[in-house]
Write a protein that holds these residues in place. Structure first.
Motif, PDB file in Angstrom:
ATOM      1  N   PHE A 352       0.848  -1.196   0.000  1.00  0.00           N
ATOM      2  CA  PHE A 352       0.000   0.000   0.000  1.00  0.00           C
ATOM      3  C   PHE A 352       0.884   1.247   0.000  1.00  0.00           C
ATOM      4  CE2 PHE A 352      -3.136  -2.952   0.233  1.00  0.00           C
ATOM      5  CZ  PHE A 352      -4.390  -2.541   0.678  1.00  0.00           C
ATOM      6  N   PHE A 356       0.290   3.566   5.816  1.00  0.00           N
ATOM      7  CA  PHE A 356      -0.432   2.467   6.451  1.00  0.00           C
ATOM      8  C   PHE A 356       0.465   1.708   7.420  1.00  0.00           C
ATOM      9  CE2 PHE A 356      -2.917   3.254   2.660  1.00  0.00           C
ATOM     10  CZ  PHE A 356      -4.212   3.150   3.127  1.00  0.00           C
ATOM     11  N   CYS A 459      -7.563   4.839   3.860  1.00  0.00           N
ATOM     12  CA  CYS A 459      -7.817   3.897   2.770  1.00  0.00           C
ATOM     13  C   CYS A 459      -9.003   4.358   1.918  1.00  0.00           C
ATOM     14  CB  CYS A 459      -8.063   2.511   3.341  1.00  0.00           C
ATOM     15  SG  CYS A 459      -8.109   1.200   2.110  1.00  0.00           S
ATOM     16  N   ASP A 472      -9.133  -3.250  -2.225  1.00  0.00           N
ATOM     17  CA  ASP A 472      -8.065  -2.899  -1.296  1.00  0.00           C
ATOM     18  C   ASP A 472      -8.628  -2.393   0.034  1.00  0.00           C
ATOM     19  OD1 ASP A 472      -5.956  -3.530  -3.040  1.00  0.00           O
ATOM     20  OD2 ASP A 472      -6.246  -1.635  -4.114  1.00  0.00           O
ATOM     21  N   PHE A 473      -9.752  -1.644  -0.037  1.00  0.00           N
ATOM     22  CA  PHE A 473     -10.396  -1.207   1.199  1.00  0.00           C
ATOM     23  C   PHE A 473     -10.904  -2.413   1.995  1.00  0.00           C
ATOM     24  CE2 PHE A 473     -14.025   0.118   3.736  1.00  0.00           C
ATOM     25  CZ  PHE A 473     -13.511   1.228   4.392  1.00  0.00           C
ATOM     26  N   PHE A 476      -7.907  -4.082   3.532  1.00  0.00           N
ATOM     27  CA  PHE A 476      -7.407  -3.394   4.719  1.00  0.00           C
ATOM     28  C   PHE A 476      -8.300  -3.676   5.927  1.00  0.00           C
ATOM     29  CE2 PHE A 476      -7.452   0.256   7.600  1.00  0.00           C
ATOM     30  CZ  PHE A 476      -6.110   0.320   7.939  1.00  0.00           C
TER      31      PHE A 476
END
Length: 791
Positions: A352, A356, A459, A472-473, A476
């Motif tokens: 990422f 993060f 994010c 990707d969210f 996460f």
């Protein structure tokens, strides 16, 4: 109530300002309020004069209504009254109330009173040429000095003279002795590692290695589960063909099956590892308990006489059970959780962005730091709760073991009240543990929530900027929640490790108890030939400064009987204990057949000695097993023959269950004579060459004593015997009689010889004869029930 002392503690002068890593409280609490009051009075008077001469009073409608002003006044009032609250607390306690405390309270209240007056002055008056906002220089200087004075106490943080180090003297001593539970962690871990790695058992060693492999497999699965979940979301949003999507879903479900509920706590891999680890846990538990049990049996008589049985059993129980949980938490909870955190930081930083990784690092570091600090702080409450628990259980055990005494003195309510008080003290400590646990949980939840909020917002922002995909969210959120789940348990794991260490401390203390009587290196077995006993210039003392035996020398020829008589405390029973080697002599030497007993193995020495004590304590088992304790491998026939020799066989057969009769706790279901005969039968079954009789019949009635003396005569025939006697009539036939007084042998010889000397023994004989004649006359003059009195 507090006692009014001098001005300073211990008559210490104020001039002695710097001692023991900080200020003297007397010096500090005299100087600080004096300086503050001087500043406030002198400079405040100057400011007041300026306002009176160059200022004017504002009209009420122009006076600002400020919440800040009211808050400042309220805070100043609280600070002014603070030392008086301390005085009330000190006065109600057991400590001393010193003069500097009263002076500090007065000066402190005056100085803050001046500060409130200056606040009021600035709030209601205004200078004609000073329209600036804020407070004047005098108030700002006063507040700065007050703040600096409060921080100046940090100089004294390590000093033992201040209140934070003097809350409780006992607690202070306890903390200084124990410190953190992580103290000597390496040493404690070295004690545990041999149990975790079972030496000599290749199967269990293979299980340990396989469990480590399964733990590594769990870490890899935890990484791939969120990745495949992300792939499913992206493939759904991008319209990926069905066969590709189905294959991704199957892989995800398979990984989820292996992982379990997100924390690896209910998955196939975790369950398999837990199942296999049970055998290692059982090995550990068994080894620790057996080793500790053997160690306790190896401790000296001195330690066992001073032990508290209930407390020891409670410490052993908690300590052994905590070892299993400790190994499991460290190996399969703490280490994997830290590994997951490191993997998560590396993954998010590389895939990422560094932001993060930074969020995860800061959140995890803050979480772990607060968890460790708060848990260390609350450890003292856990220790205190364990102490109270030990006291309550020990008090209950002592009371139940001595229930006869409780009944004799009608003290049931007293014992119940004592136990109730112990339970109340335990529950107070338990409440402190629960309250501190609630504070820790709330702190952990706050840190986790803030970290999740920051990472989710970042994010989501990157998704709106098209720098990340929706998957990707999801990745996460899934990974962080998956990471937070074991991390949320990290506090519990750490607390359980702390609690396990606390629980193990008492057990480690038992392990560290030194054996007072030890076999010398390369000690050999006792070679018993005839049974000759020699005491040569023996000196002994239980405590320094009070010698029990002083230069005691005597010999007992094989097959002879030696009697030890004398007043209480003269050292008669000590001779028996030294010969059995419950203690080692401080000077001189004890020999059996020319061999120094301190140079032979204790087990071989005691195998040739039989003891019939004054107070026989039996195991809560059958009569047969209690007799068989003399020789564990004896047959039933041999047990019955020993009982016949002790003249108790017919009595046992009269019981409903015969030899299977349960004797109860400490043999309380049997009479005193029956218990003594069981002890005699046990000694007969052992078949020793040397017999020690420690006032074996002094607590019995005359008729029972005569019967048991006849049984003892059979046992002692042709054996070397030492008799400790209270009644001289029982030793008139002894080959040699030693009269002990104040630890020395004052007379020795046979019964007739000692009577002719007219010394200590003759005096004791005449006194006992007179007492026996008086008892006989009383029995003869007693009237039978219902008979009439004479005229």
């Amino acid at each position: 109530m507090a006692v009014l002392g001098g001005y300073c503690e211990g008559n210490i002068s104020i001039a002695q300002a710097w001692v023991q890593q900080g200020f003297q409280p007397c010096f500090f609490f005299t100087l600080v309020p004096a300086v503050l009051l001087s500043v406030c009075l002198l400079l405040g008077a100057l400011q007041y004069a300026c306002y009176v001469r160059f200022g004017r009073t504002m009209e009420p409608k122009y006076i600002p209504r400020s919440r800040l002003y009211r808050g400042q006044v309220l805070l100043s009032l609280l600070l002014a009254l603070q030392p008086f609250g301390g005085l009330l607390w000190q006065a109600g306690g057991p400590g001393r109330l010193y003069g500097y405390m009263l002076l500090h309270a007065c000066l402190w209240a005056l100085s803050w009173g001046c500060a409130i007056a200056l606040l009021q002055l600035e709030h209601t008056r205004v200078l004609a040429h000073d329209r600036t906002r804020g407070h004047g220089t005098v108030l700002l200087l006063f507040w700065a000095l007050a703040f600096a004075a409060e921080n100046l106490t940090l100089v004294c943080w390590r000093s033992p003279l201040w209140w934070w180090a003097l809350e409780d003297t006992n607690q202070k001593v306890l903390c200084s002795a124990r410190g953190s539970t992580w103290k000597d962690f390496r040493r404690k871990l070295r004690l545990l590692v041999p149990y975790m790695w079972p030496r000599g058992n290749h199967l269990l060693q293979g299980l340990v290695l396989f469990c480590m492999v399964l733990m590594g497999l769990e870490r890899a699965i935890n990484v791939f589960v969120p990745i495949y979940y992300k792939n499913i979301v992206n493939e759904l949003t991008e319209g990926t063909p069905w066969h590709t999507l189905a294959w991704t879903v199957c892989i995800y479900v398979g990984l989820k099956f292996l992982q379990g509920g997100g924390a690896g706590s209910t998955g196939f891999v975790s369950n398999l590892r837990t199942f296999l680890w049970v055998w290692v846990q059982q090995f550990t538990n068994r080894q620790v308990q057996v080793q500790l049990f053997a160690h306790l049996h190896g401790l000296s008589l001195r330690w066992h006489l001073g032990r508290r049985t209930g407390e020891v059993l409670r410490s052993v129980d908690r300590g052994t059970s905590s070892i299993n949980s400790l190994l499991s938490y460290i190996v399969f909870s703490i280490v994997p959780t830290i590994a997951d955190i490191v993997i998560g930081i590396v993954y998010f930083t590389s895939v990422f962005s560094a932001w993060f990784g930074l969020i995860i690092f800061v959140c995890m570091s803050l979480y772990l730091t607060l968890t460790i600090f708060i848990t260390e702080w609350r450890t003292k409450y856990r220790r205190d709760m364990n102490t109270r628990d030990n006291e309550a259980k020990s008090r209950a055990v002592d009371s139940l073991l001595n229930f006869e005494t409780v009944k004799y003195y009608n003290a049931e309510s007293y014992e119940v009240n004592r136990f109730n008080d112990a339970i109340i003290k335990y529950q107070v400590s338990e409440w402190k543990v629960s309250a501190s646990l609630g504070l820790l949980n709330q702190t952990q939840n706050l840190v986790i929530g803030l970290g999740l909020l920051a990472g989710s917002l970042l994010c989501a922002y990157f998704v709106t900027e098209n720098k990340l995909q929706v998957g990707d969210f999801v990745l996460f959120g899934t990974y962080i929640i998956q990471l937070y789940t074991p991390l949320n348990w990290f506090g519990t794991y750490y607390r359980m490790i702390q609690n396990s260490f606390v629980d193990m401390e008492n057990m480690f203390e038992l392990f560290h108890e030194e054996q007072e009587v030890k076999d010398v290196v390369n000690a050999g077995d006792l070679r018993l030939e005839a049974g000759r006993i020699e005491f040569e210039n023996v000196h002994f003392s239980y405590v320094d400064g009070k010698e029990i035996l002083q230069d005691v020398s005597f010999s007992v020829m094989p097959g002879q009987t030696l009697a030890l008589v004398g007043p209480s405390g003269s050292g008669k029973s000590t001779v028996i204990r030294l010969l059995f080697r419950f203690y080692d002599v401080w000077g001189g030497c004890i020999r059996i057949d020319g061999q120094d007993i301190s140079q032979v193995k204790q087990a071989s020495l005691r195998a040739h000695i039989g003891v019939v004590p004054q107070d026989t304590v039996l195991f809560n088992d059958t009569i047969a097993n209690n007799i068989r304790y003399g020789r564990i491998l004896a047959t039933d026939q041999e047990v019955q023959e020993a009982a016949e020799a002790a003249d108790i066989h017919n009595r046992i057969l009269s019981f409903p269950d015969g030899y299977n009769t349960q004797v109860g706790e400490r043999g309380l279901k049997l009479s005193g004579g029956e218990k003594q005969r069981v002890a005699i039968a046990r000694t007969i079954l052992k078949g020793p060459r040397i017999i020690l009789l420690d006032e074996a019949t002094s607590a019995l009635d005359t008729e029972t004593e005569r019967n048991i003396q006849a049984s003892l005569a059979k046992v002692c025939a042709h054996r070397t015997t030492i008799v400790v006697a209270h009644r001289l009539s029982t030793v008139v036939g002894a080959d040699q009689i030693l009269v002990l007084k104040d630890g020395r042998i004052v007379e020795r010889g046979r019964h007739e010889e000692l009577l002719q000397k007219g010394g200590v023994y003759a005096g004791m004989w005449l006194q006992q004869q007179a007492g026996d004649e008086g008892e006989s006359k009383e029995r003869c003059t007693e009237k039978p029930p219902g008979s009439k009195k004479g005229p």
